[in-house]
Design a protein around this motif. Sequence first.
Motif, PDB file in Angstrom:
ATOM      1  N   ASN A  80      -2.410   1.517   7.592  1.00  0.00           N
ATOM      2  CA  ASN A  80      -2.737   0.174   8.375  1.00  0.00           C
ATOM      3  C   ASN A  80      -3.682  -0.934   7.984  1.00  0.00           C
ATOM      4  O   ASN A  80      -3.796  -1.061   6.708  1.00  0.00           O
ATOM      5  N   ILE A  81      -3.340  -2.659   8.338  1.00  0.00           N
ATOM      6  CA  ILE A  81      -4.379  -3.255   8.193  1.00  0.00           C
ATOM      7  C   ILE A  81      -5.417  -3.438   9.094  1.00  0.00           C
ATOM      8  O   ILE A  81      -4.485  -3.387  10.086  1.00  0.00           O
ATOM      9  N   GLN A  82      -6.647  -3.038   8.632  1.00  0.00           N
ATOM     10  CA  GLN A  82      -7.207  -3.246   9.330  1.00  0.00           C
ATOM     11  C   GLN A  82      -8.576  -4.631   8.920  1.00  0.00           C
ATOM     12  O   GLN A  82      -9.143  -4.516   8.329  1.00  0.00           O
ATOM     13  N   ALA A  83      -8.820  -5.539  10.182  1.00  0.00           N
ATOM     14  CA  ALA A  83      -9.949  -5.990   9.725  1.00  0.00           C
ATOM     15  C   ALA A  83     -10.993  -6.342  11.241  1.00  0.00           C
ATOM     16  O   ALA A  83     -10.381  -6.456  11.823  1.00  0.00           O
ATOM     17  N   SER A  84     -12.252  -6.565  10.670  1.00  0.00           N
ATOM     18  CA  SER A  84     -13.629  -6.617  11.456  1.00  0.00           C
ATOM     19  C   SER A  84     -14.476  -7.971  11.609  1.00  0.00           C
ATOM     20  O   SER A  84     -15.021  -7.970  10.477  1.00  0.00           O
ATOM     21  N   GLY A  85     -14.064  -9.256  11.998  1.00  0.00           N
ATOM     22  CA  GLY A  85     -15.245 -10.387  11.562  1.00  0.00           C
ATOM     23  C   GLY A  85     -14.942 -11.024   9.980  1.00  0.00           C
ATOM     24  O   GLY A  85     -15.302 -11.410   9.499  1.00  0.00           O
ATOM     25  N   HIS A  86     -13.243 -10.888   9.893  1.00  0.00           N
ATOM     26  CA  HIS A  86     -12.500 -12.017   9.452  1.00  0.00           C
ATOM     27  C   HIS A  86     -13.255 -13.294   9.196  1.00  0.00           C
ATOM     28  O   HIS A  86     -12.692 -13.120  10.211  1.00  0.00           O
ATOM     29  N   ARG A  87     -12.150 -13.551   8.296  1.00  0.00           N
ATOM     30  CA  ARG A  87     -11.487 -15.572   8.281  1.00  0.00           C
ATOM     31  C   ARG A  87     -10.858 -15.468   8.706  1.00  0.00           C
ATOM     32  O   ARG A  87     -10.688 -16.119   9.248  1.00  0.00           O
ATOM     33  N   ARG A  88      -9.641 -14.286   7.711  1.00  0.00           N
ATOM     34  CA  ARG A  88      -8.341 -14.817   8.202  1.00  0.00           C
ATOM     35  C   ARG A  88      -7.555 -13.682   7.817  1.00  0.00           C
ATOM     36  O   ARG A  88      -7.790 -13.170   6.079  1.00  0.00           O
ATOM     37  N   VAL A  89      -6.654 -13.586   8.511  1.00  0.00           N
ATOM     38  CA  VAL A  89      -5.952 -12.640   7.980  1.00  0.00           C
ATOM     39  C   VAL A  89      -4.412 -12.958   7.642  1.00  0.00           C
ATOM     40  O   VAL A  89      -3.900 -13.846   9.061  1.00  0.00           O
ATOM     41  N   ASP A  90      -3.281 -13.508   7.119  1.00  0.00           N
ATOM     42  CA  ASP A  90      -2.436 -13.746   7.522  1.00  0.00           C
ATOM     43  C   ASP A  90      -1.351 -13.238   6.146  1.00  0.00           C
ATOM     44  O   ASP A  90      -1.290 -12.065   5.127  1.00  0.00           O
ATOM     45  N   VAL A  91      -0.238 -12.495   6.726  1.00  0.00           N
ATOM     46  CA  VAL A  91       1.175 -11.411   6.457  1.00  0.00           C
ATOM     47  C   VAL A  91       2.123 -12.502   7.108  1.00  0.00           C
ATOM     48  O   VAL A  91       3.080 -12.639   8.652  1.00  0.00           O
ATOM     49  N   ARG A  92       3.257 -12.432   6.211  1.00  0.00           N
ATOM     50  CA  ARG A  92       3.616 -13.028   6.016  1.00  0.00           C
ATOM     51  C   ARG A  92       4.952 -12.420   4.669  1.00  0.00           C
ATOM     52  O   ARG A  92       5.058 -11.982   4.230  1.00  0.00           O
ATOM     53  N   PRO A  93       6.561 -13.002   5.037  1.00  0.00           N
ATOM     54  CA  PRO A  93       7.829 -12.062   3.768  1.00  0.00           C
ATOM     55  C   PRO A  93       7.204 -13.474   2.432  1.00  0.00           C
ATOM     56  O   PRO A  93       6.246 -14.029   3.042  1.00  0.00           O
ATOM     57  N   ARG A  94       8.016 -12.964   1.940  1.00  0.00           N
ATOM     58  CA  ARG A  94       8.309 -13.506   0.539  1.00  0.00           C
ATOM     59  C   ARG A  94       9.799 -13.106  -0.110  1.00  0.00           C
ATOM     60  O   ARG A  94       9.461 -12.092  -0.255  1.00  0.00           O
ATOM     61  N   SER A  95      10.173 -14.604   0.087  1.00  0.00           N
ATOM     62  CA  SER A  95      10.998 -14.283  -1.335  1.00  0.00           C
ATOM     63  C   SER A  95      12.415 -13.735  -0.102  1.00  0.00           C
ATOM     64  O   SER A  95      13.489 -12.883  -0.748  1.00  0.00           O
ATOM     65  N   GLY A  96      12.304 -14.127   1.305  1.00  0.00           N
ATOM     66  CA  GLY A  96      13.450 -13.630   1.926  1.00  0.00           C
ATOM     67  C   GLY A  96      13.025 -11.946   2.463  1.00  0.00           C
ATOM     68  O   GLY A  96      13.202 -11.676   3.215  1.00  0.00           O
ATOM     69  N   ALA A  97      11.884 -11.417   1.919  1.00  0.00           N
ATOM     70  CA  ALA A  97      11.357  -9.821   1.671  1.00  0.00           C
ATOM     71  C   ALA A  97      10.246  -9.859   3.202  1.00  0.00           C
ATOM     72  O   ALA A  97       9.442 -10.489   2.547  1.00  0.00           O
ATOM     73  N   ARG A  98      10.806  -9.334   3.998  1.00  0.00           N
ATOM     74  CA  ARG A  98       9.413  -9.391   5.156  1.00  0.00           C
ATOM     75  C   ARG A  98       8.253  -8.458   4.560  1.00  0.00           C
ATOM     76  O   ARG A  98       8.920  -7.728   4.160  1.00  0.00           O
ATOM     77  N   SER A  99       7.485  -8.486   4.867  1.00  0.00           N
ATOM     78  CA  SER A  99       6.096  -7.550   4.846  1.00  0.00           C
ATOM     79  C   SER A  99       5.938  -6.255   6.071  1.00  0.00           C
ATOM     80  O   SER A  99       7.044  -7.154   7.212  1.00  0.00           O
ATOM     81  N   SER A 100       6.039  -5.404   5.674  1.00  0.00           N
ATOM     82  CA  SER A 100       6.017  -3.814   6.590  1.00  0.00           C
ATOM     83  C   SER A 100       4.490  -3.032   6.192  1.00  0.00           C
ATOM     84  O   SER A 100       4.278  -3.047   5.578  1.00  0.00           O
ATOM     85  N   VAL A 101       4.257  -2.804   7.582  1.00  0.00           N
ATOM     86  CA  VAL A 101       3.092  -1.788   7.662  1.00  0.00           C
ATOM     87  C   VAL A 101       3.571  -0.563   9.006  1.00  0.00           C
ATOM     88  O   VAL A 101       4.524  -0.521   9.564  1.00  0.00           O
ATOM     89  N   ASP A 102       3.368   0.302   7.558  1.00  0.00           N
ATOM     90  CA  ASP A 102       3.606   1.572   8.930  1.00  0.00           C
ATOM     91  C   ASP A 102       3.327   2.131   9.432  1.00  0.00           C
ATOM     92  O   ASP A 102       3.261   2.768  10.419  1.00  0.00           O
ATOM     93  N   GLY A 103       1.596   1.511   9.898  1.00  0.00           N
ATOM     94  CA  GLY A 103       0.595   1.825  11.065  1.00  0.00           C
ATOM     95  C   GLY A 103       0.276   0.288  11.448  1.00  0.00           C
ATOM     96  O   GLY A 103       1.396   0.229  11.788  1.00  0.00           O
ATOM     97  N   ASN A 104      -0.430   0.643  11.585  1.00  0.00           N
ATOM     98  CA  ASN A 104      -0.843  -1.167  12.659  1.00  0.00           C
ATOM     99  C   ASN A 104      -1.352  -2.426  11.877  1.00  0.00           C
ATOM    100  O   ASN A 104      -2.004  -2.136  10.861  1.00  0.00           O
ATOM    101  N   ILE A 105      -1.352  -2.936  12.923  1.00  0.00           N
ATOM    102  CA  ILE A 105      -2.224  -4.343  12.327  1.00  0.00           C
ATOM    103  C   ILE A 105      -3.965  -4.454  13.908  1.00  0.00           C
ATOM    104  O   ILE A 105      -3.098  -4.743  14.375  1.00  0.00           O
TER     105      ILE A 105
END
Length: 171
Positions: A80-105
């Motif tokens: 998972n990607i988990q955040a609490s009280g974070h300033r910023r979370v930025d998840v995007r692709p890179r060079s055409g390759a998508r990001s992937s998360v098998d659990g939850n965001i």
Amino acid sequence: MKKFLFLAPLALAAPLIVAAPAAADDDVTCRGTIGARFIDGNVQVPRGATCRLLGTRVDGDVKVHRNATLVARGLRVEGNIQASGHRRVDVRPRSGARSSVDGNIQLERGGQAHIVRTVVNGDIQLFGNGARQFVQRNVVDGNLQCKSNRLKVRGGANRVDGDKEGQCRRL
């Protein structure tokens, strides 16, 4: 004979005592940039730090702590990607390759979030965040759930196999 019986349980327990700290050693604390490498464990973004994961594969969770920033490009997370009280979370692709998360965001009571062109096999949950949330062109096998965010959640063109709920129902 009693000495042997007394020492035998200690000999069997000794490997357990030695092995226990090894699990904690697998966690990586990220301040700065981690490139295209495999991390066999969790990534911790400590309080106030900025972490950039560029083409990184994480065989655990990514946890973003209070007032910390995660910038992920082409990230693969087995947990998972988990955040609490974070300033910023930025998840995007890179060079055409998508990001992937098998659990939850799961992002709660924090600041900004951008989740763009990411494959999520669980849910995306944005709860009680105080800054702009942007969710666009993701593939979500679970639910897209947004509630109690201070600003309207923006984005669209998300393919969601579960439900789009709350502030994300039209995304």
